[in-house]
Design a protein around this motif. Structure first.
Motif, short mmCIF file in Angstrom:
data_model
loop_
_atom_site.label_atom_id
_atom_site.label_comp_id
_atom_site.label_asym_id
_atom_site.label_seq_id
_atom_site.Cartn_x
_atom_site.Cartn_y
_atom_site.Cartn_z
N ASN A 287 0.83 -1.21 0.00
CA ASN A 287 0.00 0.00 0.00
C ASN A 287 0.86 1.26 0.00
N SER A 288 0.32 2.33 -0.54
CA SER A 288 1.00 3.62 -0.55
C SER A 288 0.90 4.26 0.84
N LEU A 295 -2.96 6.14 -7.91
CA LEU A 295 -2.64 4.81 -7.38
C LEU A 295 -3.89 4.04 -6.97
N ILE A 296 -5.04 4.63 -7.22
CA ILE A 296 -6.31 3.97 -6.93
C ILE A 296 -6.80 3.27 -8.21
N TYR A 297 -6.67 1.96 -8.23
CA TYR A 297 -7.14 1.17 -9.39
C TYR A 297 -7.32 -0.27 -8.94
N ASN A 298 -8.17 -1.00 -9.68
CA ASN A 298 -8.41 -2.41 -9.39
C ASN A 298 -7.42 -3.29 -10.14
N ILE A 299 -7.17 -4.47 -9.58
CA ILE A 299 -6.31 -5.46 -10.23
C ILE A 299 -7.15 -6.70 -10.49
N LYS A 300 -7.03 -7.25 -11.71
CA LYS A 300 -7.77 -8.46 -12.05
C LYS A 300 -6.83 -9.65 -11.93
N ASN A 303 -7.84 -15.61 -12.50
CA ASN A 303 -9.16 -16.21 -12.76
C ASN A 303 -10.25 -15.17 -12.90
N GLY A 304 -9.86 -13.90 -13.00
CA GLY A 304 -10.80 -12.82 -13.23
C GLY A 304 -11.33 -12.15 -11.99
N THR A 305 -10.87 -12.56 -10.78
CA THR A 305 -11.32 -11.93 -9.54
C THR A 305 -10.79 -10.49 -9.46
N ILE A 306 -11.65 -9.58 -9.05
CA ILE A 306 -11.26 -8.18 -8.93
C ILE A 306 -10.71 -7.93 -7.51
N ILE A 307 -9.47 -7.40 -7.47
CA ILE A 307 -8.83 -7.08 -6.18
C ILE A 307 -8.81 -5.56 -6.05
N GLU A 308 -9.51 -5.06 -5.04
CA GLU A 308 -9.61 -3.61 -4.86
C GLU A 308 -8.37 -3.06 -4.15
N PRO A 309 -8.07 -1.78 -4.36
CA PRO A 309 -6.86 -1.19 -3.76
C PRO A 309 -7.04 -0.91 -2.27
N ASN A 312 -5.24 4.06 0.73
CA ASN A 312 -4.43 5.11 0.08
C ASN A 312 -3.99 4.76 -1.33
N GLY A 313 -4.37 3.57 -1.79
CA GLY A 313 -3.94 3.14 -3.12
C GLY A 313 -2.73 2.22 -3.03
N TRP A 314 -2.36 1.67 -4.20
CA TRP A 314 -1.20 0.77 -4.26
C TRP A 314 0.09 1.58 -4.17
N ARG A 315 1.18 0.90 -3.92
CA ARG A 315 2.48 1.56 -3.78
C ARG A 315 3.01 2.05 -5.13
N TRP A 316 2.60 1.39 -6.24
CA TRP A 316 3.13 1.74 -7.56
C TRP A 316 2.01 2.08 -8.53
N SER A 317 2.38 2.70 -9.62
CA SER A 317 1.40 2.99 -10.67
C SER A 317 0.94 1.69 -11.32
N LYS A 318 -0.12 1.76 -12.10
CA LYS A 318 -0.69 0.57 -12.72
C LYS A 318 0.33 -0.09 -13.66
#
Length: 614
Positions: A287-288, A295-300, A303-309, A312-318
């Motif tokens: 985390n940031s 830095l606020i974005y979802n990661i797929k 298997n297609g599951t959505i992982i929310e940030p 404060n968002g992730w530590r790195w850009s997308k």
């Protein structure tokens, strides 16, 4: 995309000049209502040998005597360092130095020879507990007033003053002592150099403020807490004080300490899935530390599951996150509902050192330091040494390696010299030390005095001798075990050399030779090396050329001949060796004609040679 718009303005010369002044005089940078500014009153003081008065209020540490302290640092000295061969060990070959004298005067003398050449400074100055002494640096009084006020004066003409905590200038006198010494010391540090200062709670707050001025607040690295006792004091009133401070300042704001290899951390690294890259650790933060919208974005997941940030968002850009997923540094958990950052043991170069130096096995403690010295010197000659482990640990943090110099100008029992020799014996390195210590008299009631140690420098020199002998016997390491001793003294030159206008023609005839009659050629060589900015550790050899004794410093870096009867024939022989520099006595020439001819011959036969006379 870069900004391609033209500035269409001339350079801001004020800002450029500000940066230049800030680099030259970091202590003159202050704060005003408009931000950072140059303290012009203080700048005037830096450029003046007299006290400059000023009343403008500003944010800075003030004390009675501060301006005098600045003047003291800037005043030139005519003193010199005289070699003491009988106290030295392997004088002709060693590169280590032990200097007896007031460290303020000695630091001034080292300004040219060691400007920007010291990689690490460690000092353990008087802590101003109310029971110790401070140096009395009052340049406005004549010598008799000085002696009378200070109350103490030893045979080396050094002045010390008791500083009880009942004194009205208790903190001020201590600050006035430390300020000019630290100011001069900063000049000696390399660009990647660092200073470590041991201190206790009594003055750490003031010491940090003057260090912020001298080194620049931006060069503050840490106030590391060292656990100095292995047992708490059960009889303490209130808290048991089991620590000392170690203030760390760098010469350059980009300095970084060496990373520490902590084997205890390795137990966290496992390899349950037989990763070909070896043991790893999953769980470092993803985390940031601060909220940023990009830095606020979802990661797929796969298997297609959505992982929310995180919040404060992730530590790195997308983009960076996708790169780390593709390389395997970021992995999905087995249930595909989260991610983990994998750190491999083989990639770990170490960890940043902690500001809590509490591992006694690594940094030692005061009782251990006392035992170390007693084992070496059973005479029980010094009460408050520092442990060898502490100095070696700090040397490691400072990346002190091949050929680097460690300076200690409050040398005491010479622990730092002992530590340098011990470290060299372990890795066959060539670190060098410079120790500076005032020859402060030992108390006649102490065991040290009764055992023949009349002053602290006797203790320091003997410790280095014994430590070297023990280390050599135990390790057989092929390293430098010697040290050159120099002693601070008045100039080798007669007073008329510096102030000829104060003497009449009749008086001048009494000084046919500028040099004092009790001074040797060795003395003159040392003063010439300092004047020409050559390190005192350079190899010095002697040779006979045309029947005259010639000192050769670092092969042909400097030739010095102080014999009489210098003439053209001698100049021709010297020219064959093409020295870079050569110096003679002014009274050493056969006559005035010979002096002129020698200078001309050297210009013709060895044009690279620079000639000077004293």
């Amino acid at each position: 995309m870069t900004n391609e718009k033209l500035d269409l303005a001339s350079p801001d010369l004020v800002n450029e000049n500000f940066e230049k002044l800030a680099q030259l005089f970091p202590n003159c940078v202050t704060e005003s209502t408009d931000g950072k500014a140059i303290d012009f009153d203080l700048l005037k003081q830096e450029l003046s040998h007299a006290v400059v008065e000023g009343t403008k209020e500003r944010y800075r540490l003030e004390w009675p005597g501060k301006r005098e302290a600045i003047v003291t640092a800037n005043l030139p000295t005519t003193k010199t360092l005289r070699p003491v061969r009988e106290d030295s060990v392997d004088f002709d070959n060693t590169e280590n130095l032990y200097i007896e004298g007031d460290n303020l005067e000695v630091l001034k003398l080292l300004q040219e020879s060691y400007l920007g050449k010291i990689k690490m400074i460690y000092i353990d100055p008087p802590y101003n507990t109310g029971k110790d002494f401070v140096y009395k640096d009052n340049f406005t009084q004549d010598s008799e007033e000085y002696k009378e006020e200070s109350g103490l004066k030893d045979e080396y003409n050094q002045r010390l003053q008791a500083n009880p905590d009942t004194s009205g200038r208790y903190h001020s006198d201590w600050l006035s002592m430390m300020y000019p010494r630290l100011k001069l010391a900063r000049n000696l540090l390399t660009d990647d150099g660092v200073i470590f200062i041991s201190i206790d709670d009594n003055e750490v707050h003031n010491l940090r403020k003057i260090c912020d001025e001298i080194f620049g607040e931006i060069c503050f690295v840490s106030n590391a807490i060292w656990r100095s006792k292995d047992n708490s004091n059960n009889d303490a009133k209130g808290f048991s004080t089991d620590h000392n401070h170690t203030l760390v300042y760098s010469k350059n704001q980009n300095w970084q300490p060496a990373l520490i290899k902590d084997e205890s951390k390795q137990k966290h690294f496992k390899n349950p899935d037989n990763d070909p890259r070896g043991p790893y650790f999953d769980g470092n933060p993803l985390n940031s530390p601060n909220y940023r919208e990009n830095l606020i974005y979802n990661i797929k997941s796969e298997n297609g599951t959505i992982i929310e940030p995180p919040k404060n968002g992730w530590r790195w850009s997308k983009k960076v996150m996708q790169e780390k997923i593709s390389t395997g540094e970021i992995r999905f958990t087995a249930d595909q509902k989260n991610i983990r950052r994998r750190t491999y043991l083989q990639d770990m170069k170490g960890l940043p050192p902690s500001s809590l130096m509490i591992d006694l096995d690594k940094t030692g403690h005061n009782r251990q330091a006392k035992y170390e010295l007693l084992k070496l010197m059973p005479e029980d000659v010094f009460d408050t040494p520092k442990p060898i482990k502490l100095i070696k640990y700090l040397m490691n943090l400072g990346n002190i390696g091949e050929g680097d110099i460690v300076l200690d100008f409050f040398s005491g029992s010479a622990t730092s010299a002992h530590a340098v020799i011990d470290a060299n014996s372990e890795d066959n390195n060539k670190r060098k030390f410079i120790q500076i210590q005032l020859p402060e008299n030992t108390d006649e009631k102490t065991d040290a005095y009764k055992k023949g140690y009349k002053n602290i420098t006797d203790i320091g020199k003997e410790r280095i001798r014994r430590a070297s002998k023990n280390i050599k016997e135990e390790t057989s390491a092929d390293i430098d075990y010697g040290f050159r001793v120099y002693r601070l003294d008045d100039s080798n030159m007669q007073d008329v050399y510096y102030k000829p206008q104060e003497y009449s023609q009749e008086n001048l005839e009494l000084f046919s030779d500028n040099i004092k009659p009790d001074r040797t050629a060795d003395d003159l060589v040392a003063q010439v090396m300092l004047d020409w900015g050559l390190p005192l550790s350079l190899k010095i050899e002697q040779a006979l050329i045309s029947g005259k004794k010639v000192f050769k410093v670092s092969e042909n870096s400097l030739f010095a001949c102080f014999d009489n009867g210098i003439d053209e024939a001698f100049a021709k022989e010297i020219a064959k060796e093409a020295p870079l520099r050569i110096v003679f006595k002014d009274s050493g020439f056969k006559d005035d004609t010979a002096k002129t001819n020698v200078k001309q011959l050297l210009k013709q036969l060895s044009p690279e040679t620079e000639m000077k006379v004293i």
